[in-house]
Enzyme design. Structure first.
Site, PDB file in Angstrom:
ATOM      1  N   ASN A   9       0.806  -1.214   0.000  1.00  0.00           N
ATOM      2  CA  ASN A   9       0.000   0.000   0.000  1.00  0.00           C
ATOM      3  C   ASN A   9       0.843   1.270   0.000  1.00  0.00           C
ATOM      4  O   ASN A   9       0.414   2.301  -0.527  1.00  0.00           O
ATOM      5  CB  ASN A   9      -0.932   0.002   1.207  1.00  0.00           C
ATOM      6  CG  ASN A   9      -2.069  -0.990   1.047  1.00  0.00           C
ATOM      7  OD1 ASN A   9      -2.945  -0.808   0.221  1.00  0.00           O
ATOM      8  ND2 ASN A   9      -2.040  -2.051   1.840  1.00  0.00           N
ATOM      9  N   ASN A  11       4.644   1.089  -0.459  1.00  0.00           N
ATOM     10  CA  ASN A  11       5.838   0.906  -1.285  1.00  0.00           C
ATOM     11  C   ASN A  11       5.701  -0.288  -2.215  1.00  0.00           C
ATOM     12  O   ASN A  11       4.978  -1.235  -1.929  1.00  0.00           O
ATOM     13  CB  ASN A  11       7.077   0.699  -0.417  1.00  0.00           C
ATOM     14  CG  ASN A  11       7.420   1.901   0.439  1.00  0.00           C
ATOM     15  OD1 ASN A  11       7.496   1.800   1.648  1.00  0.00           O
ATOM     16  ND2 ASN A  11       7.626   3.049  -0.182  1.00  0.00           N
ATOM     17  N   GLY A 106      -3.233 -12.599   2.723  1.00  0.00           N
ATOM     18  CA  GLY A 106      -2.474 -11.759   1.807  1.00  0.00           C
ATOM     19  C   GLY A 106      -1.280 -12.489   1.219  1.00  0.00           C
ATOM     20  O   GLY A 106      -0.623 -13.294   1.896  1.00  0.00           O
ATOM     21  N   ASP A 108       1.549 -11.303   0.476  1.00  0.00           N
ATOM     22  CA  ASP A 108       2.793 -10.908   1.149  1.00  0.00           C
ATOM     23  C   ASP A 108       3.020 -11.731   2.407  1.00  0.00           C
ATOM     24  O   ASP A 108       4.158 -12.105   2.733  1.00  0.00           O
ATOM     25  CB  ASP A 108       2.788  -9.420   1.474  1.00  0.00           C
ATOM     26  CG  ASP A 108       1.560  -8.970   2.263  1.00  0.00           C
ATOM     27  OD1 ASP A 108       0.533  -9.693   2.257  1.00  0.00           O
ATOM     28  OD2 ASP A 108       1.624  -7.892   2.880  1.00  0.00           O
ATOM     29  N   ASP A 128       6.267  -7.750   9.944  1.00  0.00           N
ATOM     30  CA  ASP A 128       6.432  -6.933   8.748  1.00  0.00           C
ATOM     31  C   ASP A 128       5.967  -5.505   9.041  1.00  0.00           C
ATOM     32  O   ASP A 128       4.786  -5.248   9.277  1.00  0.00           O
ATOM     33  CB  ASP A 128       5.612  -7.536   7.603  1.00  0.00           C
ATOM     34  CG  ASP A 128       5.995  -6.959   6.249  1.00  0.00           C
ATOM     35  OD1 ASP A 128       6.486  -5.824   6.199  1.00  0.00           O
ATOM     36  OD2 ASP A 128       5.788  -7.654   5.235  1.00  0.00           O
ATOM     37  N   THR A 131       2.630  -0.484   5.796  1.00  0.00           N
ATOM     38  CA  THR A 131       1.484   0.386   6.037  1.00  0.00           C
ATOM     39  C   THR A 131       0.686  -0.128   7.224  1.00  0.00           C
ATOM     40  O   THR A 131       0.173   0.631   8.042  1.00  0.00           O
ATOM     41  CB  THR A 131       0.593   0.452   4.788  1.00  0.00           C
ATOM     42  OG1 THR A 131       1.400   0.811   3.671  1.00  0.00           O
ATOM     43  CG2 THR A 131      -0.525   1.462   4.967  1.00  0.00           C
ATOM     44  N   THR A 183       7.442  19.072  22.386  1.00  0.00           N
ATOM     45  CA  THR A 183       6.373  18.388  21.660  1.00  0.00           C
ATOM     46  C   THR A 183       6.919  17.305  20.731  1.00  0.00           C
ATOM     47  O   THR A 183       6.385  16.188  20.674  1.00  0.00           O
ATOM     48  CB  THR A 183       5.537  19.397  20.844  1.00  0.00           C
ATOM     49  OG1 THR A 183       4.982  20.364  21.732  1.00  0.00           O
ATOM     50  CG2 THR A 183       4.413  18.697  20.107  1.00  0.00           C
TER      51      THR A 183
END
Length: 254
Positions: A9, A11, A106, A108, A128, A131, A183
């Site tokens: 998603n 790369n 999936g 992958d 992994d 995303t 921050t």
């Protein structure tokens, strides 16, 4: 010579294999890019390393981005004049998938399981960092037992900064202290150190459910950011999914 392509998603990772991995690349995923546009990219990258497309005799593809699957099939036919192997739940991978619906897994994750079991010939856990954070668990005899999925680190960061008015997007780096004095460092503490805690907790729970130890592999685009800061990983393999695709292609070569 083999070309392995992993379409994620965020790369697109791909590499060329001939007795060894000759070269790896990683591109940003653009779902609405055309086959012609990807053809230009691939020809340019191959040309940059003096790689003749005609020498590629086999192409294997994992895709979790359905709109790009047909795009890449068209591109591959045009550039390499071969019919690619598209890995899915029906592909012969050499491992048994022991989940409720094996067809929904999936491609992958299948590749990760294949490469993990090939590496250790024993139980393993593949984490992994993409995303999504996806964890694949392989049991005795190379049985894919299941997995765990959570938002990826970049995905979590985008959700935080896009839904808060005053919090900036910061670099995903490990801070020197969990107590942020500003921050930026406070966000890095919560996001990066907190994410490491999430990963460590899941690995420990999975090992407890397995009832015994298992080798743990870190892979994916952000694995090199996280893995050095925890003792949970036995191996760091940024291109692990491509190795799994290579093994699947080898098994289906005929």
């Amino acid at each position: 010579m083999l070309l392995a392509i992993d379409i994620g998603n965020s790369n697109i990772a791909f590499g060329i294999y001939s007795d060894r991995w000759k070269r790896h690349w990683r591109l940003n995923t653009v779902a609405d890019k055309t086959a012609d546009e990807y053809e230009v990219l691939f020809r340019s990258l191959l040309n940059s390393v003096q790689q003749d497309p005609a020498e590629i005799s086999q192409v294997v593809v994992s895709s979790v981005v359905p709109p790009l699957t047909s795009t890449f099939v068209s591109m591959i036919r045009s550039v390499f004049s071969v019919e690619p192997l598209i890995v899915n739940g029906q592909t012969n991978t050499g491992i048994k998938v022991s989940i409720d619906n094996p067809l929904e897994i999936g491609s992958d994750l299948l590749a990760n399981a294949v490469a993990g079991y090939h590496k250790y010939q024993d139980k393993c856990i593949v984490v992994d960092f993409g995303t999504a954070l996806s964890i694949t668990i392989v049991g005795v005899g190379g049985v894919l037992l299941g997995g765990s999925i959570a938002p990826g680190l970049k995905t979590s960061m985008k959700a935080l900064t896009s839904n808060t008015a005053q919090l900036p997007f910061v670099q995903l780096e490990v801070p020197n202290s969990a107590i942020g004095k500003n921050t930026v460092h406070a966000i890095q503490s919560g996001m990066v150190l907190g994410y490491i805690g999430l990963v460590e907790s899941l690995i420990k729970r999975i090992k407890a459910e397995l009832g015994e130890d298992a080798k743990v592999i870190a892979t994916g685009g952000l694995s090199e950011v996280i893995a050095p800061h925890t003792q949970e990983f036995d191996a760091l393999e940024p291109w692990h999914t491509l190795e799994g695709l290579r093994l699947i292609a080898e098994k289906n070569a005929n």
